[in-house]
Design an enzyme around this catalytic site. Sequence first.
Site, PDB file in Angstrom:
ATOM      1  N   ASP A 128       0.863  -1.187   0.000  1.00 19.20           N
ATOM      2  CA  ASP A 128       0.000   0.000   0.000  1.00 19.20           C
ATOM      3  C   ASP A 128       0.898   1.236   0.000  1.00 19.20           C
ATOM      4  O   ASP A 128       2.098   1.140   0.262  1.00 19.20           O
ATOM      5  CB  ASP A 128      -0.888  -0.007   1.259  1.00 19.20           C
ATOM      6  CG  ASP A 128      -1.793   1.218   1.314  1.00 19.20           C
ATOM      7  OD1 ASP A 128      -2.409   1.540   0.279  1.00 19.20           O
ATOM      8  OD2 ASP A 128      -1.866   1.872   2.378  1.00 19.20           O
ATOM      9  N   TYR A 145      -0.626   8.435  -2.425  1.00 17.35           N
ATOM     10  CA  TYR A 145      -0.628   8.122  -3.850  1.00 17.35           C
ATOM     11  C   TYR A 145      -1.848   8.760  -4.539  1.00 17.35           C
ATOM     12  O   TYR A 145      -1.832   8.998  -5.733  1.00 17.35           O
ATOM     13  CB  TYR A 145      -0.702   6.606  -4.070  1.00 17.35           C
ATOM     14  CG  TYR A 145       0.595   5.844  -3.881  1.00 17.35           C
ATOM     15  CD1 TYR A 145       1.722   6.443  -3.325  1.00 17.35           C
ATOM     16  CD2 TYR A 145       0.684   4.516  -4.284  1.00 17.35           C
ATOM     17  CE1 TYR A 145       2.896   5.719  -3.165  1.00 17.35           C
ATOM     18  CE2 TYR A 145       1.852   3.797  -4.142  1.00 17.35           C
ATOM     19  CZ  TYR A 145       2.956   4.395  -3.570  1.00 17.35           C
ATOM     20  OH  TYR A 145       4.125   3.678  -3.411  1.00 17.35           O
ATOM     21  N   GLY A 146      -2.878   8.992  -3.743  1.00 11.47           N
ATOM     22  CA  GLY A 146      -4.166   9.429  -4.294  1.00 11.47           C
ATOM     23  C   GLY A 146      -4.149  10.757  -5.019  1.00 11.47           C
ATOM     24  O   GLY A 146      -5.042  11.052  -5.818  1.00 11.47           O
ATOM     25  N   CYS A 198      -3.646  -1.052  -2.102  1.00 15.32           N
ATOM     26  CA  CYS A 198      -3.938   0.363  -2.382  1.00 15.32           C
ATOM     27  C   CYS A 198      -4.879   0.476  -3.583  1.00 15.32           C
ATOM     28  O   CYS A 198      -4.588  -0.032  -4.662  1.00 15.32           O
ATOM     29  CB  CYS A 198      -2.623   1.073  -2.681  1.00 15.32           C
ATOM     30  SG  CYS A 198      -2.816   2.811  -3.076  1.00 15.32           S
ATOM     31  N   ASN A 199      -6.003   1.147  -3.372  1.00 19.94           N
ATOM     32  CA  ASN A 199      -6.980   1.308  -4.463  1.00 19.94           C
ATOM     33  C   ASN A 199      -6.415   2.148  -5.597  1.00 19.94           C
ATOM     34  O   ASN A 199      -6.645   1.865  -6.767  1.00 19.94           O
ATOM     35  CB  ASN A 199      -8.244   1.982  -3.940  1.00 19.94           C
ATOM     36  CG  ASN A 199      -9.090   1.060  -3.103  1.00 19.94           C
ATOM     37  OD1 ASN A 199     -10.122   0.584  -3.526  1.00 19.94           O
ATOM     38  ND2 ASN A 199      -8.637   0.773  -1.879  1.00 19.94           N
ATOM     39  N   THR A 200      -5.665   3.193  -5.234  1.00 21.37           N
ATOM     40  CA  THR A 200      -5.106   4.075  -6.262  1.00 21.37           C
ATOM     41  C   THR A 200      -4.132   3.293  -7.143  1.00 21.37           C
ATOM     42  O   THR A 200      -4.191   3.380  -8.371  1.00 21.37           O
ATOM     43  CB  THR A 200      -4.387   5.274  -5.600  1.00 21.37           C
ATOM     44  OG1 THR A 200      -5.257   5.848  -4.614  1.00 21.37           O
ATOM     45  CG2 THR A 200      -4.023   6.331  -6.610  1.00 21.37           C
ATOM     46  N   THR A 255      -8.356   2.354   1.019  1.00 21.47           N
ATOM     47  CA  THR A 255      -7.932   1.555   2.168  1.00 21.47           C
ATOM     48  C   THR A 255      -8.403   2.117   3.517  1.00 21.47           C
ATOM     49  O   THR A 255      -8.643   1.367   4.456  1.00 21.47           O
ATOM     50  CB  THR A 255      -6.393   1.500   2.205  1.00 21.47           C
ATOM     51  OG1 THR A 255      -5.892   2.830   2.016  1.00 21.47           O
ATOM     52  CG2 THR A 255      -5.857   0.589   1.134  1.00 21.47           C
TER      53      THR A 255
HETATM   54  N1  DGL Z   1      -4.027   3.780   0.038  1.00 24.32           N
HETATM   55  C1  DGL Z   1      -4.664   4.778  -0.759  1.00 24.32           C
HETATM   56  C2  DGL Z   1      -5.836   4.163  -1.526  1.00 24.32           C
HETATM   57  O1  DGL Z   1      -6.392   3.164  -1.148  1.00 24.32           O
HETATM   58  C3  DGL Z   1      -5.143   5.947   0.083  1.00 24.32           C
HETATM   59  C4  DGL Z   1      -4.023   6.804   0.635  1.00 24.32           C
HETATM   60  C5  DGL Z   1      -3.207   7.492  -0.431  1.00 24.32           C
HETATM   61  O2  DGL Z   1      -3.731   8.400  -1.117  1.00 24.32           O
HETATM   62  O3  DGL Z   1      -2.069   7.112  -0.588  1.00 24.32           O
HETATM   63  O4  DGL Z   1      -6.206   4.679  -2.543  1.00 24.32           O
END
Ligand code: DGL
Length: 271
Positions: free
Chosen positions: A15, A47-48, A78-80, A190
């Site tokens: 993540d 990362y977003g 990590c979704n991003t 997340t």
């Molecule tokens: N882990 C990132 C997600 O799930 C959220 C935090 C970030 O922006 O890094 O997209």
Amino acid sequence: MKKILSPSNPIGVFDSGIGGLTVAKSLFGILPNENIIYFGDTARLPYGTKSKETVIRYSVEIAKFLLDKNVKMIVVACNTASSVALPYLRKLSNVPVIGVIKPGSKAAVSATNNYRIGVIGTLGTVQSYAYKTQIHKFDRNIEVFSKACSLFVQLAEDGWTENKIAALIAKEYLSGFKDDKIDTLILGCTHYPVLKIIISKVLGRKIRLIDSGEETAKEVRRLLEQFHLVNNKKNPGKHKFYVTDFQKKFREISERFLGQPLHDVKKIKLK
Ligand code: DGL
């Protein structure tokens, strides 16, 4: 299926930072005997808000680190990163790479009755249309309504999950979904499972919340079974944690995300 590895090899989870521990928590619960390596890129989060190219580059570096550790599978918590980097990671990996978008979308598609699904995530995730694209691969007739909820990340990290400010921000972000008449909402980040209670309060109990991380953990178990890679050892799996910065904060707030305190977190430098 690519290269077959031994069931005792670890699963690699990564993540941008701490949020992926919500996914790790689901994995630990569903697969208690698996050895798991968690990697949080705390030096370079979030990362977003970063460009697609940057997130892909970071994700590739982390995947290489995990492959060097002989992981039998890579889970992109990590979704991003899942939204933009999966094809690149699959190209370089000799083991299966699983993201959170497909399992989350699948669960939402089977949960909706009125064919109206909401998605919340980071700016990067929402702008990638990854959830919308995936949902439409399952069923083109579903309407998808997306909203970036950037401030939720900070609220979750600071533990402001049920106070007045959290309620105000949640109302501001989520009220529009009532007009959209969604019956299902994907928590496409997340950090958002930590805010489930406040999200539910704003939207009402009738709207089903889908935790992409939880759905991903179920998918990981299914794939391990399919490929005969389940670790059948009776003793509990070993869990290792690596971060690129800020070990202390990571340790301090890990409990909120993981449900248990962390003691052994290693700080490393990526090549
Ligand atoms: N882990 C990132 C997600 O799930 C959220 C935090 C970030 O922006 O890094 O997209």
